[in-house]
Design a protein around this motif. Structure first.
Motif, PDB file in Angstrom:
ATOM      1  N   GLY A   1      -3.201  -1.176 -11.379  1.00 46.89           N
ATOM      2  CA  GLY A   1      -2.806  -2.519 -11.785  1.00 46.89           C
ATOM      3  C   GLY A   1      -2.685  -3.470 -10.608  1.00 46.89           C
ATOM      4  O   GLY A   1      -3.202  -4.595 -10.638  1.00 46.89           O
ATOM      5  N   LEU A   2      -2.017  -3.015  -9.550  1.00 46.66           N
ATOM      6  CA  LEU A   2      -1.861  -3.880  -8.374  1.00 46.66           C
ATOM      7  C   LEU A   2      -3.207  -4.110  -7.687  1.00 46.66           C
ATOM      8  O   LEU A   2      -3.494  -5.216  -7.234  1.00 46.66           O
ATOM      9  CB  LEU A   2      -0.867  -3.259  -7.402  1.00 46.66           C
ATOM     10  N   GLY A   3      -4.035  -3.071  -7.629  1.00 48.37           N
ATOM     11  CA  GLY A   3      -5.350  -3.225  -7.004  1.00 48.37           C
ATOM     12  C   GLY A   3      -6.227  -4.220  -7.740  1.00 48.37           C
ATOM     13  O   GLY A   3      -6.926  -5.033  -7.112  1.00 48.37           O
ATOM     14  N   ALA A   4      -6.190  -4.177  -9.079  1.00 43.70           N
ATOM     15  CA  ALA A   4      -6.960  -5.142  -9.868  1.00 43.70           C
ATOM     16  C   ALA A   4      -6.454  -6.563  -9.631  1.00 43.70           C
ATOM     17  O   ALA A   4      -7.256  -7.511  -9.537  1.00 43.70           O
ATOM     18  CB  ALA A   4      -6.879  -4.788 -11.349  1.00 43.70           C
ATOM     19  N   ALA A   5      -5.136  -6.718  -9.527  1.00 43.41           N
ATOM     20  CA  ALA A   5      -4.580  -8.049  -9.248  1.00 43.41           C
ATOM     21  C   ALA A   5      -5.013  -8.557  -7.876  1.00 43.41           C
ATOM     22  O   ALA A   5      -5.343  -9.738  -7.710  1.00 43.41           O
ATOM     23  CB  ALA A   5      -3.058  -7.995  -9.335  1.00 43.41           C
ATOM     24  N   VAL A   6      -5.054  -7.667  -6.880  1.00 43.25           N
ATOM     25  CA  VAL A   6      -5.482  -8.062  -5.536  1.00 43.25           C
ATOM     26  C   VAL A   6      -6.957  -8.469  -5.538  1.00 43.25           C
ATOM     27  O   VAL A   6      -7.347  -9.448  -4.892  1.00 43.25           O
ATOM     28  CB  VAL A   6      -5.220  -6.918  -4.541  1.00 43.25           C
TER      29      VAL A   6
ATOM     30  N   TYR B   1       0.837  -1.206   0.000  1.00 45.06           N
ATOM     31  CA  TYR B   1       0.000   0.000   0.000  1.00 45.06           C
ATOM     32  C   TYR B   1       0.866   1.248   0.000  1.00 45.06           C
ATOM     33  O   TYR B   1       0.578   2.230  -0.706  1.00 45.06           O
ATOM     34  CB  TYR B   1      -0.912  -0.035   1.220  1.00 45.06           C
ATOM     35  N   LEU B   2       1.950   1.248   0.751  1.00 45.90           N
ATOM     36  CA  LEU B   2       2.830   2.406   0.817  1.00 45.90           C
ATOM     37  C   LEU B   2       3.836   2.446  -0.321  1.00 45.90           C
ATOM     38  O   LEU B   2       4.198   3.514  -0.807  1.00 45.90           O
ATOM     39  CB  LEU B   2       3.572   2.423   2.163  1.00 45.90           C
ATOM     40  N   ALA B   3       4.293   1.288  -0.765  1.00 45.76           N
ATOM     41  CA  ALA B   3       5.379   1.242  -1.741  1.00 45.76           C
ATOM     42  C   ALA B   3       4.902   1.430  -3.178  1.00 45.76           C
ATOM     43  O   ALA B   3       5.633   1.978  -4.008  1.00 45.76           O
ATOM     44  CB  ALA B   3       6.125  -0.086  -1.624  1.00 45.76           C
ATOM     45  N   VAL B   4       3.690   0.988  -3.493  1.00 48.53           N
ATOM     46  CA  VAL B   4       3.226   1.000  -4.890  1.00 48.53           C
ATOM     47  C   VAL B   4       2.147   2.064  -5.085  1.00 48.53           C
ATOM     48  O   VAL B   4       1.390   2.010  -6.041  1.00 48.53           O
ATOM     49  CB  VAL B   4       2.701  -0.398  -5.286  1.00 48.53           C
ATOM     50  N   SER B   5       2.061   3.032  -4.194  1.00 52.55           N
ATOM     51  CA  SER B   5       1.013   4.050  -4.300  1.00 52.55           C
ATOM     52  C   SER B   5       1.563   5.404  -4.721  1.00 52.55           C
ATOM     53  O   SER B   5       0.981   6.431  -4.398  1.00 52.55           O
ATOM     54  CB  SER B   5       0.286   4.180  -2.957  1.00 52.55           C
TER      55      SER B   5
ATOM     56  N   LEU C   1      -9.690   0.506  -3.539  1.00 52.84           N
ATOM     57  CA  LEU C   1     -10.073   1.904  -3.312  1.00 52.84           C
ATOM     58  C   LEU C   1      -9.071   2.607  -2.409  1.00 52.84           C
ATOM     59  O   LEU C   1      -8.763   3.791  -2.615  1.00 52.84           O
ATOM     60  CB  LEU C   1     -11.471   1.967  -2.697  1.00 52.84           C
ATOM     61  N   ALA C   2      -8.555   1.886  -1.419  1.00 53.42           N
ATOM     62  CA  ALA C   2      -7.596   2.496  -0.498  1.00 53.42           C
ATOM     63  C   ALA C   2      -6.312   2.886  -1.222  1.00 53.42           C
ATOM     64  O   ALA C   2      -5.837   4.030  -1.090  1.00 53.42           O
ATOM     65  CB  ALA C   2      -7.296   1.521   0.645  1.00 53.42           C
ATOM     66  N   ILE C   3      -5.741   1.972  -2.005  1.00 53.10           N
ATOM     67  CA  ILE C   3      -4.476   2.279  -2.678  1.00 53.10           C
ATOM     68  C   ILE C   3      -4.679   3.273  -3.819  1.00 53.10           C
ATOM     69  O   ILE C   3      -3.815   4.106  -4.098  1.00 53.10           O
ATOM     70  CB  ILE C   3      -3.797   0.979  -3.170  1.00 53.10           C
ATOM     71  N   LEU C   4      -5.851   3.230  -4.459  1.00 58.84           N
ATOM     72  CA  LEU C   4      -6.131   4.193  -5.524  1.00 58.84           C
ATOM     73  C   LEU C   4      -6.265   5.604  -4.959  1.00 58.84           C
ATOM     74  O   LEU C   4      -5.725   6.572  -5.524  1.00 58.84           O
ATOM     75  CB  LEU C   4      -7.410   3.794  -6.257  1.00 58.84           C
TER      76      LEU C   4
END
Length: 244
Positions: free
Chosen positions: A39-44, A27-31, A158-161
């Motif tokens: 992309g990461l959120g869709a994968a999760v 969440y902190l590193a890829v945001s 939603l959180a990471i976006l």
């Protein structure tokens, strides 16, 4: 109604990031960029939507005490719950490997931007937390487990976006020196958590309605008790008069 309530609760009230602080590393590193966060959120979302129902089936028909009764009466006493972590992690690792292959094949730019964090979904505590919460909350049906997995994934997405969009804007803002970087990110995360948790009041109306429905019954019971006390007192006075 139960599916809808569980769906929105898993997104807002029981959000993996804001309620339980799971998956904070990625969440902190890829945001830092919205495109990477999407992309990461869709994968999760995909991994949670697949692994939570699969792990529900494993828990119901393999891991719980007596879950092997479908094989015969001689297997009804078996308890394989100690294998829960191993089985859940194996399922998650398999699905993450599948996602990694698909992303590398069809979106190589996204694969390169995600870097090491794409295979690290396998050890993302939010993914394992979804299956463990499903098990601890004893979700009764496969459909509800799917709803919970999708809702948890959307909540993490939603959180990471949201934090990625805010961090892109913060680059052009005058943030005080001591708060730059992770400092202002944690402050914003805390404020977002308060905002997400405020949705709890919107999803607990059913409890208030049930309490309102139950109050007249309680009042009737109290009135009946008072009437019974009055009758007992009358009988007591009558017996005193008779004895006198």
């Amino acid at each position: 109604m139960e599916h809808i309530e569980l769906f929105f609760k898993s997104i807002f009230i029981d959000n993996m990031v804001f309620a339980t602080f799971l998956g904070m590393c990625s969440y902190l590193a890829v945001s830092k960029k919205v495109s990477t966060a999407v992309g990461l959120g869709a994968a999760v979302i995909f991994v949670l939507a697949v692994t939570v129902p699969i792990n529900w089936l494993l828990d119901q028909y393999l891991l719980q005490p007596g879950a092997l009764s479908w094989l015969g009466a001689e297997y009804a006493d078996y308890d394989l719950s100690f294998l829960s972590f191993i089985m859940f992690i194996a399922t998650i690792a398999t699905m993450v490997q599948l996602v990694e292959i698909i992303v590398e094949k069809f979106a190589p730019a996204l694969y390169n931007s995600l870097g090491i964090f794409l295979p690290l979904i396998a050890v993302n505590c939010a993914i394992l937390g979804g299956s463990l919460f499903m098990q601890s909350r004893e979700i009764p049906t496969l459909g509800l487990s799917l709803v919970y997995g999708v809702g948890s994934g959307i909540g993490w997405f939603l959180a990471i976006l949201a934090i990625a969009a805010i961090r892109e804007k913060i680059r052009y803002s005058q943030v005080p020196g001591p708060l730059r970087g992770l400092g202002i990110t944690f402050i914003i995360t805390g404020l977002m958590a308060i905002g997400f948790m405020s949705f709890g009041g919107m999803l607990t109306g059913g409890d208030d309605a049930n309490e309102k429905k139950e109050t007249p019954k309680a009042e009737v019971k109290i009135e009946k008790k008072e009437e019974a006390k009055e009758e007992v007192e009358k009988l007591a006075t009558n017996t005193k008069e008779i004895t006198e």
